[in-house]
Scaffold this motif. Sequence first.
Motif, PDB file in Angstrom:
ATOM      1  N   GLU A 270       0.751  -1.285  -0.013  1.00 30.42           N
ATOM      2  CA  GLU A 270       0.017  -0.084  -0.019  1.00 30.42           C
ATOM      3  C   GLU A 270       0.852   1.257   0.067  1.00 30.42           C
ATOM      4  O   GLU A 270       0.538   2.320  -0.587  1.00 30.42           O
ATOM      5  N   VAL A 271       2.082   1.147   0.665  1.00 25.84           N
ATOM      6  CA  VAL A 271       3.088   2.267   0.676  1.00 25.84           C
ATOM      7  C   VAL A 271       3.958   2.039  -0.411  1.00 25.84           C
ATOM      8  O   VAL A 271       4.273   3.032  -1.363  1.00 25.84           O
ATOM      9  N   PHE A 272       4.610   1.027  -0.342  1.00 28.06           N
ATOM     10  CA  PHE A 272       5.877   0.881  -1.217  1.00 28.06           C
ATOM     11  C   PHE A 272       5.471  -0.066  -2.489  1.00 28.06           C
ATOM     12  O   PHE A 272       5.301  -1.129  -2.664  1.00 28.06           O
ATOM     13  N   ASN A 273       5.139   0.943  -3.505  1.00 30.08           N
ATOM     14  CA  ASN A 273       4.739   0.445  -4.855  1.00 30.08           C
ATOM     15  C   ASN A 273       5.367   0.954  -6.022  1.00 30.08           C
ATOM     16  O   ASN A 273       6.173   2.055  -5.869  1.00 30.08           O
ATOM     17  N   THR A 274       4.851   1.197  -7.308  1.00 36.40           N
ATOM     18  CA  THR A 274       5.335   1.923  -8.166  1.00 36.40           C
ATOM     19  C   THR A 274       5.293   3.185  -8.324  1.00 36.40           C
ATOM     20  O   THR A 274       6.149   3.910  -8.774  1.00 36.40           O
ATOM     21  N   ASP A 275       4.065   3.797  -7.471  1.00 34.16           N
ATOM     22  CA  ASP A 275       3.777   5.070  -7.523  1.00 34.16           C
ATOM     23  C   ASP A 275       4.652   5.717  -6.515  1.00 34.16           C
ATOM     24  O   ASP A 275       5.388   6.689  -6.673  1.00 34.16           O
ATOM     25  N   TYR A 276       5.140   5.034  -5.533  1.00 35.89           N
ATOM     26  CA  TYR A 276       6.245   5.448  -4.517  1.00 35.89           C
ATOM     27  C   TYR A 276       7.650   5.718  -5.316  1.00 35.89           C
ATOM     28  O   TYR A 276       8.104   6.671  -4.942  1.00 35.89           O
TER      29      TYR A 276
END
Length: 406
Positions: A270-276
Amino acid sequence: MNAQIQHLYDIARKPERRIIGLMSGTSLDGLDVALCRISGNGPDTSVILEAFATVPYTDELKADIRLIFAKDQISFEHLCLLNSYIGRLHGRMILDCLQTWGVQPTTIDCVASHGQTVYHAPKSQHRKEMFPNATLQIGDGDHIAAVTGIITFSDFRQKHVAHGGEGAPLAVYGDYFMFSDPNENRILLNMGGIANFTYLPAGGDATNVFTTDTGPGNTLLDAYARQFLNKPYDEDGLLAASGNVNNALLQAMKTNPFFESPFPKTTGPEVFNTDYVNDAQDRSETQALSNADLMATLVQFSAETIVDAISRTIQEKGVRRSADPQTYRIYTSGGGVHNPVLIRMLQTLLPNCTFGRTNELGINGDAKEAVLFAVLANESLTGGRTSFGEREGVPSVTMGKVSFPK
């Protein structure tokens, strides 16, 4: 007395139990199925891994789960349907494994199902004052019990949350019962989608042990392997090994309050993803990095955040052992152990630690998380007397809800 309650009572009184532990992590690789023979409880727990298999998820199922996995907006109908479907699917996978192993379902005392995590929301992450920690796993235990005819323990994380924990990581309980050693300072490092470790200082005092997430393990690496290579992971870390670490991007990714938060703590995709990563590239003006350089930097990110957490723990705890006061042995497990680039980075960054695999302790590292849930079910049946102290995040509870077949 209800016959099913009587059967549960009889299982709890047996000198040993055959328990199937199930685990499917955030990497969505498939279902780990571990057939365990367990006796004792608490620190006297003894586990023999009789058989183990990973049953892969189809590409279609992975795509279905990703429609709701770690997303703020989803179809509630799809969530509802998958909850039942995955429970029944896991039940059929169990029966297929038992048939392959030549084991009759009637010889199995219970199933311990982790379920499929679809959203993890500790309070430190959602930051909504009136709401507590929360987490959600699907794959309903009633469906597993109905399909297999075996009593099923499931939904383990909710009791942990109900008593003030974040619902993860739960490895502290099983790791302490199975792997504590009076003469060796141990760190049990599991590198799944999210990396976590259990701190087991020599001496075996339960009030000193804890488990914490460190940040990304494989979740970002696998996401970009799908994007760059059209493969589920970067095999042998070959793409990462061909690139160079970009320090500007690395430092931008490491700028997150999670990394400075006290232990124990949890996080997720939810936090560490491609958006991050995209946001960090915008802030560091590194949008033009090659695929190889980005992958190399992501491996370094996983390695450094793991090492930072372990080093901080060793420094803060200051546990000493007379024979060799600086030595900690790190036992690795999870998908990350198959990435030689990641392992080399960890060994370079932690020169005062020695490394091994959980296999050395008698449990297949790939099976370890599934075995953990079998141990938690065993503890719910026969244990519950070990105190981990009055510490936030490590409640002394037994976990797992019971589903009868009928």
